[in-house]
Design an enzyme around this catalytic site. Structure first.
Site, PDB file in Angstrom:
ATOM      1  N   ARG A  97      38.472 -20.037  48.596  1.00 48.13           N
ATOM      2  CA  ARG A  97      38.572 -19.470  49.941  1.00 48.13           C
ATOM      3  C   ARG A  97      39.739 -20.057  50.730  1.00 48.13           C
ATOM      4  O   ARG A  97      40.168 -19.475  51.728  1.00 48.13           O
ATOM      5  CB  ARG A  97      37.259 -19.724  50.699  1.00 48.13           C
ATOM      6  CG  ARG A  97      36.081 -18.947  50.140  1.00 48.13           C
ATOM      7  CD  ARG A  97      34.812 -19.245  50.891  1.00 48.13           C
ATOM      8  NE  ARG A  97      33.693 -18.472  50.377  1.00 48.13           N
ATOM      9  CZ  ARG A  97      32.450 -18.601  50.805  1.00 48.13           C
ATOM     10  NH1 ARG A  97      32.172 -19.466  51.766  1.00 48.13           N
ATOM     11  NH2 ARG A  97      31.484 -17.865  50.280  1.00 48.13           N
ATOM     12  N   HIS A 131      37.725 -15.743  43.963  1.00 45.30           N
ATOM     13  CA  HIS A 131      37.425 -15.235  45.303  1.00 45.30           C
ATOM     14  C   HIS A 131      38.571 -14.366  45.819  1.00 45.30           C
ATOM     15  O   HIS A 131      38.328 -13.378  46.521  1.00 45.30           O
ATOM     16  CB  HIS A 131      37.179 -16.401  46.250  1.00 45.30           C
ATOM     17  CG  HIS A 131      36.771 -15.972  47.627  1.00 45.30           C
ATOM     18  ND1 HIS A 131      35.537 -15.410  47.899  1.00 45.30           N
ATOM     19  CD2 HIS A 131      37.441 -15.995  48.806  1.00 45.30           C
ATOM     20  CE1 HIS A 131      35.463 -15.117  49.182  1.00 45.30           C
ATOM     21  NE2 HIS A 131      36.601 -15.459  49.760  1.00 45.30           N
ATOM     22  N   ASP A 170      30.781  -7.283  51.940  1.00 45.11           N
ATOM     23  CA  ASP A 170      31.703  -7.284  53.076  1.00 45.11           C
ATOM     24  C   ASP A 170      32.905  -6.413  52.747  1.00 45.11           C
ATOM     25  O   ASP A 170      33.072  -5.937  51.618  1.00 45.11           O
ATOM     26  CB  ASP A 170      32.128  -8.708  53.465  1.00 45.11           C
ATOM     27  CG  ASP A 170      32.829  -9.444  52.335  1.00 45.11           C
ATOM     28  OD1 ASP A 170      33.579  -8.817  51.556  1.00 45.11           O
ATOM     29  OD2 ASP A 170      32.636 -10.664  52.213  1.00 45.11           O
ATOM     30  N   LYS A 193      31.064  -7.233  58.612  1.00 42.33           N
ATOM     31  CA  LYS A 193      30.640  -8.547  59.091  1.00 42.33           C
ATOM     32  C   LYS A 193      31.820  -9.273  59.694  1.00 42.33           C
ATOM     33  O   LYS A 193      32.975  -8.916  59.501  1.00 42.33           O
ATOM     34  CB  LYS A 193      30.027  -9.378  57.959  1.00 42.33           C
ATOM     35  CG  LYS A 193      31.043  -9.957  56.991  1.00 42.33           C
ATOM     36  CD  LYS A 193      30.400 -10.902  56.002  1.00 42.33           C
ATOM     37  CE  LYS A 193      31.471 -11.571  55.143  1.00 42.33           C
ATOM     38  NZ  LYS A 193      30.904 -12.460  54.121  1.00 42.33           N
ATOM     39  N   ASP A 220      28.611  -9.107  45.382  1.00 45.16           N
ATOM     40  CA  ASP A 220      29.608 -10.030  45.918  1.00 45.16           C
ATOM     41  C   ASP A 220      30.103 -10.882  44.759  1.00 45.16           C
ATOM     42  O   ASP A 220      29.549 -10.828  43.654  1.00 45.16           O
ATOM     43  CB  ASP A 220      28.999 -10.901  47.017  1.00 45.16           C
ATOM     44  CG  ASP A 220      30.044 -11.374  48.038  1.00 45.16           C
ATOM     45  OD1 ASP A 220      31.250 -11.284  47.730  1.00 45.16           O
ATOM     46  OD2 ASP A 220      29.654 -11.837  49.123  1.00 45.16           O
ATOM     47  N   THR A 225      25.901 -20.327  50.418  1.00 48.70           N
ATOM     48  CA  THR A 225      24.752 -20.677  51.259  1.00 48.70           C
ATOM     49  C   THR A 225      23.799 -19.495  51.428  1.00 48.70           C
ATOM     50  O   THR A 225      22.733 -19.648  52.012  1.00 48.70           O
ATOM     51  CB  THR A 225      25.222 -21.127  52.645  1.00 48.70           C
ATOM     52  OG1 THR A 225      25.906 -20.031  53.283  1.00 48.70           O
ATOM     53  CG2 THR A 225      26.172 -22.323  52.544  1.00 48.70           C
ATOM     54  N   ALA A 226      24.210 -18.335  50.940  1.00 44.77           N
ATOM     55  CA  ALA A 226      23.433 -17.088  51.019  1.00 44.77           C
ATOM     56  C   ALA A 226      23.347 -16.536  52.438  1.00 44.77           C
ATOM     57  O   ALA A 226      22.590 -15.591  52.683  1.00 44.77           O
ATOM     58  CB  ALA A 226      22.035 -17.257  50.428  1.00 44.77           C
ATOM     59  N   GLY A 227      24.121 -17.100  53.377  1.00 39.42           N
ATOM     60  CA  GLY A 227      24.121 -16.581  54.733  1.00 39.42           C
ATOM     61  C   GLY A 227      24.648 -15.163  54.794  1.00 39.42           C
ATOM     62  O   GLY A 227      24.013 -14.272  55.377  1.00 39.42           O
TER      63      GLY A 227
END
Length: 313
Positions: A97, A131, A170, A193, A220, A225-227
């Site tokens: 990221r 990513h 997303d 998002k 994905d 964190t699965a948020g």
């Protein structure tokens, strides 16, 4: 011919390395890789690799920084042992990221790691579902990026789900989600998002597309964190979806991920064994698909000088 092929592994995911070797019908290379009490890492290659084609299996899984250092030191040891060619096989590339300067005075850590791998002695890199695809360009050596979509598509096609929509978690993943939707001959929807600050908190705003009265497959590249994922599940659930499935290549499950996933209305979560997964008892609706055969086939093709892209046709 695999006579001059050797495969070694650090401690990040030895079961995956062993499975790859079983597919190739060769033994896993003998090496000592351990940490002293002062946290210094020691590596010793216990067999002759002079003039051999060597692959090192080491995803950047937890503890991430130790996994990275193990790989770098193994690459250096193999280079100094006169291996003919060294390929770093990194099923999960951490720090992906941090691929650009999106704020003042921040690093581009994905590039830094790429430079370290090259300087340590890697001649090429084999990885999976980064990513950000542009990370390939951070390397000045050949990079082969695999995708687990062929395995995921086969799994969900065999489930014979009816009346379902593939949902990108997303906007940034929409292009890759479209490829999976095409493989499954399903429509695509996208969750909108926004990310709040640097703490990985994401807020799902809405959904582009229709999921009402349909089963949903949210996809994905990773579950950290699965948020983000649970926010996407909430939006899809509120949009009238029936059964909700979730699919990702890398199951990191850091922080409160397991707790969030247990509370979410998810019928099944599908990941791969690119990095070690939690005990199934911790997440009873978790399915783990193996990428060992895919990586083994790629290693064989690289070793023989054959096309890797043929695997995805």
């Amino acid at each position: 011919m695999l006579d001059d092929l050797s495969i070694f592994s650090g401690n990040a995911n030895r079961p995956l390395a062993a499975a790859i070797c079983r597919h190739l019908r060769i033994p896993l290379g003998d090496a000592d890789v351990f940490q002293f009490s002062n946290e210094n890492i020691f590596v010793k290659i216990n067999e002759n690799v002079r003039g051999r084609d060597v692959f090192v299996i080491q995803p950047f899984s937890t503890p991430v920084n130790r996994s990275i250092m193990e790989l770098l030191i193994m690459l250096d040891a193999l280079k100094r042992a006169s291996a003919a060619r060294i390929t770093a096989v990194i099923p999960y590339y951490a720090y992906g990221r941090t691929d650009k300067k999106d704020q003042p005075r921040v690093p581009i850590t994905a590039r830094l790691i790429a430079d370290c791998i090259t300087v340590a002695g890697a001649d090429r890199v084999l990885t999976m579902d980064m990513h950000a695809g542009q990370i390939q360009g951070f390397f000045n050596i050949p990079v082969d990026e695999l995708t687990a979509q062929i395995i995921q598509a086969r799994y969900f096609a065999e489930k014979d789900l009816q009346n379902f929509t593939v949902v990108s978690a997303d906007e940034g993943f929409a292009k890759k989600a479209r490829r999976l939707a095409d493989r499954l001959d399903a429509p695509l929807a996208i969750v909108e998002k926004r990310r709040l600050g640097n703490n990985s908190i994401a807020e799902a705003m809405g959904i582009i597309g229709n999921v009402e009265g349909r089963n949903a497959l949210i996809v994905d590249d990773e579950i950290d964190t699965a948020g983000s994922l649970t926010q996407a599940v909430r939006v899809v659930h509120e949009g009238g979806a029936l059964d909700i499935y979730c699919c990702a290549t890398h199951g990191i499950f850091s922080g409160s991920a397991l707790e969030r996933l247990r509370k979410a209305p998810i019928k099944e979560i599908v990941i791969t064994d690119s990095i070690p997964s939690p005990d199934s008892a911790l997440l009873p609706n978790l399915t783990v698909l193996s990428v060992s055969e895919l990586i083994a086939g790629t290693i064989s093709r690289i070793h023989d000088g054959r096309s890797v892209s043929e695997l995805f046709r």
